[in-house]
Each structure stands twice: as structure tokens, then as C-alpha cells.
Write an enzyme that holds these catalytic residues in place. Structure first.
Site, PDB file in Angstrom:
ATOM      1  N   GLU A 169      -8.288 -13.818  -0.518  1.00 13.78           N
ATOM      2  CA  GLU A 169      -7.967 -14.096   0.928  1.00 13.78           C
ATOM      3  C   GLU A 169      -9.052 -14.695   1.698  1.00 13.78           C
ATOM      4  O   GLU A 169     -10.297 -14.202   1.632  1.00 13.78           O
ATOM      5  CB  GLU A 169      -7.195 -13.036   1.606  1.00 13.78           C
ATOM      6  CG  GLU A 169      -6.633 -13.414   3.082  1.00 13.78           C
ATOM      7  CD  GLU A 169      -5.921 -12.376   3.706  1.00 13.78           C
ATOM      8  OE1 GLU A 169      -6.383 -11.128   3.473  1.00 13.78           O
ATOM      9  OE2 GLU A 169      -5.189 -12.572   4.430  1.00 13.78           O
ATOM     10  N   GLY A 304     -14.242  -5.810   4.902  1.00  8.69           N
ATOM     11  CA  GLY A 304     -14.326  -4.370   4.252  1.00  8.69           C
ATOM     12  C   GLY A 304     -13.610  -3.848   3.130  1.00  8.69           C
ATOM     13  O   GLY A 304     -13.919  -3.062   2.329  1.00  8.69           O
ATOM     14  N   HIS A 340      -4.487   1.123   6.948  1.00 11.05           N
ATOM     15  CA  HIS A 340      -4.460  -0.391   7.336  1.00 11.05           C
ATOM     16  C   HIS A 340      -4.181  -1.256   6.091  1.00 11.05           C
ATOM     17  O   HIS A 340      -3.023  -1.988   6.245  1.00 11.05           O
ATOM     18  CB  HIS A 340      -6.025  -0.767   8.013  1.00 11.05           C
ATOM     19  CG  HIS A 340      -5.944  -2.214   8.043  1.00 11.05           C
ATOM     20  ND1 HIS A 340      -6.091  -2.716   9.522  1.00 11.05           N
ATOM     21  CD2 HIS A 340      -5.939  -3.630   7.345  1.00 11.05           C
ATOM     22  CE1 HIS A 340      -5.887  -4.044   9.559  1.00 11.05           C
ATOM     23  NE2 HIS A 340      -5.962  -4.432   8.171  1.00 11.05           N
ATOM     24  N   GLU A 341      -4.855  -1.070   5.109  1.00 12.46           N
ATOM     25  CA  GLU A 341      -4.332  -1.666   3.925  1.00 12.46           C
ATOM     26  C   GLU A 341      -3.192  -1.502   3.231  1.00 12.46           C
ATOM     27  O   GLU A 341      -2.469  -2.045   2.606  1.00 12.46           O
ATOM     28  CB  GLU A 341      -5.691  -1.557   2.882  1.00 12.46           C
ATOM     29  CG  GLU A 341      -7.054  -1.689   3.096  1.00 12.46           C
ATOM     30  CD  GLU A 341      -7.111  -3.378   3.842  1.00 12.46           C
ATOM     31  OE1 GLU A 341      -6.366  -4.304   3.297  1.00 12.46           O
ATOM     32  OE2 GLU A 341      -8.091  -3.432   4.570  1.00 12.46           O
ATOM     33  N   HIS A 344      -0.429  -3.155   4.904  1.00 18.91           N
ATOM     34  CA  HIS A 344      -0.263  -4.202   4.373  1.00 18.91           C
ATOM     35  C   HIS A 344       0.774  -4.448   3.219  1.00 18.91           C
ATOM     36  O   HIS A 344       1.294  -5.602   2.843  1.00 18.91           O
ATOM     37  CB  HIS A 344      -1.736  -5.067   3.954  1.00 18.91           C
ATOM     38  CG  HIS A 344      -2.337  -5.728   5.100  1.00 18.91           C
ATOM     39  ND1 HIS A 344      -2.016  -6.490   5.905  1.00 18.91           N
ATOM     40  CD2 HIS A 344      -3.875  -5.554   5.466  1.00 18.91           C
ATOM     41  CE1 HIS A 344      -2.686  -6.799   6.927  1.00 18.91           C
ATOM     42  NE2 HIS A 344      -3.898  -6.166   6.645  1.00 18.91           N
TER      43      HIS A 344
HETATM   44 ZN    ZN Z   1      -5.765  -6.361   7.481  1.00 13.97          ZN
END
Ligand code: ZN
Length: 887
Positions: A169, A304, A340-341, A344
Site C-alpha cells: 500500500e 507502523g 485497527h488492522e 481493516h
Molecule cells: Zn489503517
């Protein structure tokens, strides 16, 4: 993707308060005012051909930093064309063949356009519409920064090792597979790799077959992936270990370099907890058979962690907990980054934005979801208050002329990279919080579930989400959502008057716009959901429209506007109202205390109220206030202290006041952890030590030095180790710096070693800062540490760091990932108060940055000019206040 955690790198070095801390976030180049609703399908490739399936075999040559590949891509020609164009970078091609389902095999001519990052396969005659198989042999390069397929070298007790990983990405899959490398060209992937027999290979899907090739190598074939975007593909290989657990039908794994698997235990358990929660929240179960989180040594200036579907990639510092050095805030970081990941895996991976214009759909949502889930599953951390910090981060960026709307038009690869900023993440998350508050959390979740179900394996634009929520809520939100996502900036709710009659207080509002650099700007107009609450009363809701509004609140007590702090706007009270709230400060809910402090700081620095008003609040913070309130006071004091730099007499007076104010709070908690103390107290301890040391508190600096000299576990327990080292490094003399350097060289843990090199770059002493810069240019710190070291020097010595970086640009470019370059150099100068810096930044951009990618530079310039204005215009008010209060 999670942006790079500056805090994890700069350790105890803290140079700015909440309102400016995130000002280094880069902007994206878009028009200032409201963009049209995004319906246009943007592409950089012709839309006449699309990929259906990639069958790819790679043979990495880790020692030569190169790889060989074979790709067989099943494509659909949608309309007759005599050429097929796809993305490719740094590749060569051979044996390219096109097989139609029926008919003659063709061999196209291949041409490469390095600038456009494309390869074109030209045919003698137009291909008819239909399905074909395009096959080729190719070669590619293995990088040393986290873009494409890359190598990370790291130290272990058993010597140096090299592992390979991928990071695609936003647009680097094209360095690994010749591909339609845009988010809306979803396809399925069959990946095979030849790797050393003793190593472990990891990809999105489990291994389907592993075959010994007899020459020390094995051929690993992974199961077919689901239909997904190219940027989500992952491949990694190295001397790894893996631990697993299960959650429902899913195998959850963590993968680390050999020897540190134990340090991933918390991440593994957290992933299981989070997956269970999300399966319920989204209503669509996680669709892959496994979900790994792969820890990697090193770091990136860009990110990160990355949400590759089924194979999240996370730098070790954001995934592992090392018992010798990890802190409470590291632990919370591990959880929230995993949350967070994993968010996704649905928002981004299962349903993906059509184009980078709507990147915030990924990032704003994951930011919001992680915050919500961290608070829900770990209420003992009290992270609900972090929402205010997130909003301040967004507003710091959103209040200068170079800001952009949440939904923004992106044309180029570089513009897409620049879109990963505080507007996309924190403003996106804040707007979702506000809208969730507006429709209610149940209706919001129903809308999200319907959206997931309808668009699974597909691509969307923002309005698809708004419509789903609107339908579920039975309440219009489209207009409010558009106001906050299609136009830039921050509403300012001015409390024009507050009158109490018959036991009710009526507030009259006028809506303006909060900016830091355009005081005379004609305000934009928003529909603003406002929640007001009288002290001790119930919240009352209203919608401010067409620039004005009012609300009636029971009682005659002071009224807090934006009660609960879910609104994305600033509030400016009349002086009389402010005085009432100020005096009632200890009785406010902690989140409203924090929100009021954020507004008071920002409005004071912008000259809309007295800059000393923040100090009036700080004086009223009770000793037993929520630790995060004291954390805000500490970081704001550090920020004011920086403004006094170079003016010793005035700085000394401020420091005396600041140290006197913070000491009682520190005395309550002390150096050593108490049994059963609350988790936020442990974080505050490190913040207060860092702040008091910066403010020149000799007792704190001496104690840190004493503990460093003692060096044992008791003097430097893990939760304090990095803080103590940070104070010592910042105040280091040459002998101390040499000692830290020797520790860095001797360290065998990759993660701890990285942190030591980061520390070497924080000294106040200019000569030592120069030595750190020189060291960063050598091979010694490791390929991915140098850029962070130079950035750390930029914290205290922005002019030195920027001049050095520009003077050594070719060497430094090789040490910065390509996705970060346009923002890296201006970020170094961001903390400068030198009047010559804006000119230097401008000259740099004109020479080295494409005109469409200069917003990062322009934002740095705006921030520097603003800081100079604060120093000139706002500090005198603080001086006067200090005189009056015996500072
Ligand atoms: Zn993200």
C-alpha cells in the site's frame, strides 16, 4: 495501515502540545473548497482490460536483492484493443505469450514506461473481447526500505540475519507482480515461492502444499486467495516461528523471528479477543481460514502496521512486548494497532474504496473502530479520553490553509501516499464518532452491517456508507456527512449569549470557522450537531444550521458545549461563560475537562481568547484529577517551554511556574510503581518525568542519572527504562553519549537495538546531535533506522537536521521509503522557529518536489510561520499572567 508512531520512536522526547503535535502530518494536494461528490471512477490504467486471476511463482534471491518470477494472468478484454497495459516497476520481461480461450497464441511486443510505472504489451491486431491468459517470465528487485518486496537485516544472538517481507500500500504491488495495481481491480491470487527449506514462508492464505526441491530449497504453494485488491497481497520468508490459537472457525497466528515468539503472546490473545468482537459487530464473519500477524524488525517513516488480508504485517516495536523495556503505553499500542488492522479485514479488505479519493473509508473507520473496541475490551485503560487527542491531531492539521476535505480527489501515486494523514485518519474517525452519536450506536451498527453484506468483495464510495446508515437510522445524515467530509476546515461554535430565565438557560450560537492562519476568512457553513449540558444536568441536543442556532438547558449552572466531546468543532465562550466553567473545572467530567483544555489552548494560541486562559485551567486541575488531564498539562507546558527557547530569563520564569505546578502531581505517584495502581498512572509517571526533565527540574534529571548509573533492574524497571534513558540521552555529555552508543552496538535484540539508536539522536547538545547525524549516514544503525534518527535530531535541532538532510540528499533518499519522501524533508524543519526556514523549505520544494506534491512543504511553512506568530504575539500575555501569579 497504521501510520508510524512518532511517540514510539522519539521516546521521552516531547516537544509539542496536543494542538501542534501532529502538525507534521503531510497534506494532500487538492482544491480548498467543497469537492463534488465522488462518483467518477478514477484510474491510471486504460479500463478496457481487467484481471480475473493471477497465478504467480517467485524465486527470491535474498543475497542478490533480486528475484525471478513467472506470472500467468487470466484477463478479460472488455472491448477490442491492440494493447494491454498494466503496472510494473523495476521489472524486465521475457517469453511473454497470450493464449486466447480459442485461437492462435500471440507474442506481443513489450515496452516499459518507467515514469508511468507501466508495461505495455502490443499486438499486431486488436484482440477481440473475451478471456485470455497472459503469461510471462520476469525479474524484479528486492529493496532495503519497506516498499515492494524488501529485505530487513537484523541482529540476533546467533549473528546477523536477513528476512524478506512485502509492503504494497498504496501502489507497490507493481514491484512484485506485473498487475492492475489499483484498488478496484480485485482478483484472486495463486502464489507459489521457492524458499530455503529451513525457513518459513507466509502469505495471506495457509500453505496448500510444500515440496522439498532437494537442493536446500522447498517450493511452497499457498491456497487460492479470495477476490481482493493487489495492495493487500502479502509474502514473507525468513527464520520465523509461529504460535496459534483459534477463534470460532479461524486459526489466529503470530509470526516472529526465531527466539522472540513469547513476546507476541499478548498480541495473539488480543487478536483472538478482537476477532470475536468484530465477528459480532460486523454481522459478516471473518471469511479467511486464518489470520496471522507477522512481526518484523526495523521501521518505516510511513507506517507502523499493514492490514494485508489474513497476514497483517507489523513492526516489532508495535507488536512485541519485551520484558526488559516495554511499557504500559506499548501494551496499549499493541492492542489498539491490532484492533485497527483487524478492523481493516472488513473495512478495506472485504469492502474496499473504489479509489484513493475515499481512503478515509478505510482509515477513518479503522481509527474509530479501534478506539471503540479498545475502550470496550479494556475499560481499565480509560482510552475513551484519547478521542480528544485524536480530534486535536486532526484539528492541528485542519486549521491551516493547506488542509483538504476528508474525501479528496487523488490523481497520482504520490498524492495517494500523501493522503495518509491526520485528516484521513483522525478527522475521519472523529466525524464517524459524531455521526454515530447523532443516529445512535445501534442504528449505526445496523447500517454498517447492511453495508458489509451488500458490498462484500466489492468496492464502494463514501455515499454507499452514508445511505446504508441513513436507511438503518430512518434519519437523514447525508447533508451533515457531506458538510464534514466534502469541505475542509473546522466549525467554530461561538456562544453569543447565555441567559437564565425561569430556571432555564438559553444559549445563542453563531457558527464561524476556526483557522490558525486566516483570521479574516469568510467561514464555510456546516450543519453541526451540538450537545450542551448544564453542570450536573442532562445533555440537550440541537442542530446548528445556516450559521446560527440556540439551545435551552435546564438550570442556571454554567453550560458546557460539546458535552461528551463527540462533536468535530471548537467552542468559544463569552468571557463570562468561560469564567463560570473555569471555576467549575474540577466538577466537569474528565472528558469535558480535556476537551475544554484542548479548545482553550488552541483558541488562546490563535488569539481568539487570552493565551493565559489555559494556565488558569491548569492551576485548577486537582491533584487527583484523571491522569490524562495531567498528561495534557505536562505536554502543553513542554510546548510553551519550546516557544521560550533562546530567551533564558523569560524561560526560567515560566519553568519555575511549570515545575511548581507539576511537582505535586508527580509527588503523588512517585518514581516507583505502587501495587495495584491504575494503568493510566503508569503512563502519567513517564510523561511527568519527561516533562519535568525538559522543564529543567534538577531533582528529576539527577535521579534519572543516578538510576542510569546504577543500571540494575531495581533502578531501571522495564516500565521506566526508556523514560530514564530518554532523560539521560537528552541531557547527555560526550561520555554519556559514548556509553549509550556502546550499549547500542552491544545489544542483540533487534527491537531494543533500534530504540537505542533512536535515543542517540535526542541530545540537546548540538555537537552530539551532529555526531548522531553522521552516525545515521553510516551502515551501523541498520538500513531502516537512519531516517528516524535524523527525524529525532529534527525534534530539538530542526535547522541542523534539515540542512544536513538536504546536503546529503542522495544518501538519505536511499534510507527513506519512497512513499514518505515528499513529507520527510519538510517534516525535519517543522519545529523550526528560525525566520530563514520557510525560505529554505520553499527552495527545497521548488527544486525537488513535483508541483502537485508540495502540500507537505506548504504545511510545514504555515506551521513555522504560525509558531513565530505565537511566540511574538501570545507569549507576552503569558508573561503578564506569570508576573501576576508569582511565576
Ligand atoms: Zn489503517
Amino acid at each position: 495501515m497504521r501510520r508510524t508512531l512518532a511517540a514510539a520512536i522519539s521516546l521521552a522526547l516531547s516537544v509539542s502540545a496536543t494542538s501542534v503535535a501532529f502538525a507534521q502530518e503531510a497534506p494532500a494536494p487538492v482544491a480548498q473548497d467543497a469537492a463534488p461528490p465522488v462518483v467518477k471512477a478514477t484510474t491510471q490504467l486504460p479500463r478496457n482490460v481487467r484481471p480475473l486471476n493471477y497465478t504467480v511463482s517467485v524465486v527470491p534471491h535474498a543475497d542478490k536483492l533480486a528475484f525471478d518470477g513467472k506470472a500467468a494472468i487470466r484477463i478479460e478484454v472488455l472491448e477490442p484493443t491492440d494493447k494491454v497495459v498494466l503496472n510494473a516497476v523495476d521489472m524486465t520481461f521475457a517469453n511473454v505469450v497470450l493464449n486466447p480461450e480459442n485461437g492462435r497464441v500471440q507474442k506481443p511486443k513489450v515496452s516499459i514506461d518507467a515514469n508511468a510505472q507501466t508495461a505495455t504489451f502490443a499486438f499486431d491486431k486488436p484482440l477481440a473481447a473475451g478471456v485470455y491468459l497472459l503469461s510471462m517470465d520476469y525479474t524484479g528487485k528486492i529493496g532495503t526500505q519497506a516498499n515492494g518486496l524488501f529485505a530487513i537485516d537484523y541482529d540476533t544472538k546467533a549473528g546477523k540475519k536477513r528476512a524478506l517481507y512485502t509492503q504494497f500500500e498504496n501502489s507497490d504491488a507493481r514491484k512484485f507482480i506485473p498487475s492492475w495495481d489499483e484498488p478496484n481491480y480485485k482478483a484472486v491470487f495463486d502464489l507459489t515461492a521457492d524458499v530455503p527449506a529451513r525457513q518459513m514462508a507466509v502469505s495471506n492464505m495457509p500453505v496448500a502444499e510444500s515440496k522439498d526441491l532437494g537442493n536446500g530449497m522447498k517450493r511452497v504453494r499457498f491456497q487460492t486467495s479470495p477476490k481482493m485488491s493487489t495492495y493487500l497481497l502479502f509474502f514473507g520468508v525468513g527464520d520465523f516461528e509461529r504460535a496459534t490459537t483459534t477463534s470460532g472457525a479461524t486459526e489466529i497466528g503470530v509470526v516472529t523471528q526465531s527466539g522472540v515468539l513469547d513476546q507476541a503472546k499478548f498480541a495473539l490473545q488480543s487478536s483472538a479477543d478482537v476477532l470475536k468482537e468484530y465477528n459480532d459487530y460486523f454481522g459478516v464473519p471473518y471469511p479467511l481460514p486464518k489470520l496471522d500477524n507477522v512481526a518484523s524488525p526495523g521501521r518505516s517513516q510511513f507506517f507502523g502496521a499493514m492490514e494485508n488480508w489474513g497476514a497483517i504485517y507489523t513492526f516489532e516495536y508495535a507488536l512485541l512486548l519485551d520484558p526488559s523495556i516495554s511499557t504500559q503505553s506499548d501494551k496499549q499500542g499493541v492492542f489498539s494497532i491490532a484492533a485497527h488492522e483487524i478492523a481493516h479485514q472488513w473495512f478495506g479488505d472485504l469492502v474496499t474504496m473504489s479509489w484513493w479519493d475515499d481512503l478515509w473509508l478505510n482509515e477513518g473507520f479503522a481509527t474509530w473502530m479501534a478506539a471503540r473496541t479498545t475502550q470496550k475490551l479494556h475499560p481499565e485503560w480509560n482510552t475513551a479520553l484519547y478521542a480528544v487527542g485524536g480530534r486535536e491531531a486532526a484539528m492541528g492539521r485542519d486549521s491551516v490553509a493547506t488542509t483538504h476535505p476528508v474525501v479528496q480527489h487523488v490523481e497520482t501515486v504520490e498524492q495517494a501516499s500523501q493522503a495518509f494523514d491526520a485528516i484521513t485518519y483522525q478527522k475521519g474517525g472523529a466525524v464517524i464518532s459524531m455521526l454515530e452519536g447523532y443516529v445512535g450506536s445501534d442504528a449505526w451498527r445496523e447500517g454498517v452491517r447492511a453495508y458489509m453484506k451488500k458490498h462484500a468483495y466489492g468496492n464502494t464510495v463514501s455515499d454507499d456508507l452514508w445511505r446504508a446508515v441513513q436507511d438503518a437510522a430512518g434519519k437523514p445524515i447525508l447533508d451533515i456527512a457531506h458538510d464534514f467530509t466534502l469541505q475542509p476546515g473546522i466549525p467554530l461554535i461561538r456562544v453569543e449569549s447565555a441567559t437564565c430565565t425561569n430556571g432555564k438557560t438559553t444559549l445563542q450560537f453563531k457558527q464561524g470557522e476556526f483557522t490558525r492562519d486566516r483570521p479574516d476568512k469568510q467561514p464555510l457553513t456546516w450543519r453541526v450537531p451540538v450537545i450542551a449540558q448544564g453542570l450536573g444536568g442532562q445533555p440537550v441536543r440541537t442542530l446548528v444550521e445556516n450559521g446560527a442556532g440556540s439551545v435551552e438547558v435546564p438550570g442556571c449552572n454554567p453550560v458546557i458545549v460539546n458535552a461528551g466531546q463527540s462533536g468535530y468543532y471548537r467552542t468559544l465562550y463569552t468571557p463570562q461563560q468561560f469564567a463560570g466553567i473555569r471555576d467549575a473545572f474540577p466538577k466537569l467530567a474528565p472528558i469535558d475537562q480535556l476537551g475544554l483544555m484542548g479548545d482553550t489552548w488552541a483558541l488562546g494560541m490563535a488569539g481568539l481568547q487570552a493565551s493565559s486562559d489555559y494556565l488558569d485551567l491548569a492551576m485548577r486541575v486537582p491533584a487527583d484529577a484523571d491522569p490524562q488531564i495531567w498528561g495534557d498539562v505536562a505536554s502543553s507546558f513542554e510546548s510553551i517551554d519550546r516557544y521560550y527557547e533562546g530567551d533564558d530569563a523569560r524561560q526560567k520564569r515560566f519553568r519555575a511556574f511549570a515545575v511548581k505546578t507539576l511537582r505535586p502531581a508527580f509527588a503523588r505517584i512517585g518514581w516507583d510503581a505502587k501495587p495495584n495502581e491504575a494503568d493510566p498512572v503508569a503512563i502519567l509517571r513517564t510523561e511527568l518525568i519527561g516533562a519535568l526533565a525538559q522543564l529543567g527540574d534538577e531533582q528529576v534529571i539527577a535521579e534519572a542519572r543516578r538510576r542510569f548509573a546504577a543500571g540494575d533492574e531495581k533502578a531501571m524497571p522495564a516500565p521506566l527504562r526508556r523514560t530514564i534513558l530518554g532523560v539521560v540521552a537528552r541531557n547527555a555529555d560526550a561520555a554519556t553519549w559514548d556509553k549509550l552508543h556502546a550499549m547500542a552496538q552491544a545489544e542483540k535484540s533487534a527491537m531494543v537495538k533500534d530504540q537505542y539508536y533512536a535515543l542517540l539522536a535526542v541530545p540537546e547538545d548540538q555537537a552530539l546531535a551532529k555526531r548522531a547525524l553522521d552516525l545515521a549516514l553510516t551502515e551501523e544503525p541498520g538500513e531502516t533506522n537512519s531516517a528516524g534518527m535524523i527525524a529525532n535530531v529534527g525534534g530539538l535541532h530542526p535547522d541542523l537536521a534539515f540542512d544536513f538532510a538536504v546536503a546529503h540528499m542522495p544518501q538519505i533518499d536511499a534510507k527513506v521509503d519512497t512513499t514518505s519522501r515528499a513529507r520527510y524533508y519538510p517534516g525535519l524543519g517543522n519545529n523550526s522557529l528560525d525566520p530563514s526556514m520557510p525560505g529554505k523549505l520553499k527552495a527545497y520544494a521548488e527544486q525537488h518536489v513535483a508541483p502537485t506534491s508540495r502540500r507537505a512543504t506548504e504545511t510545514s511553512i504555515a506551521n513555522i510561520e504560525y509558531r513565530m506568530k505565537v511566540r511574538k504575539d501570545r507569549l507576552p500575555v503569558i508573561d503578564t499572567w506569570l508576573q501576576k501569579h508569582g511565576g
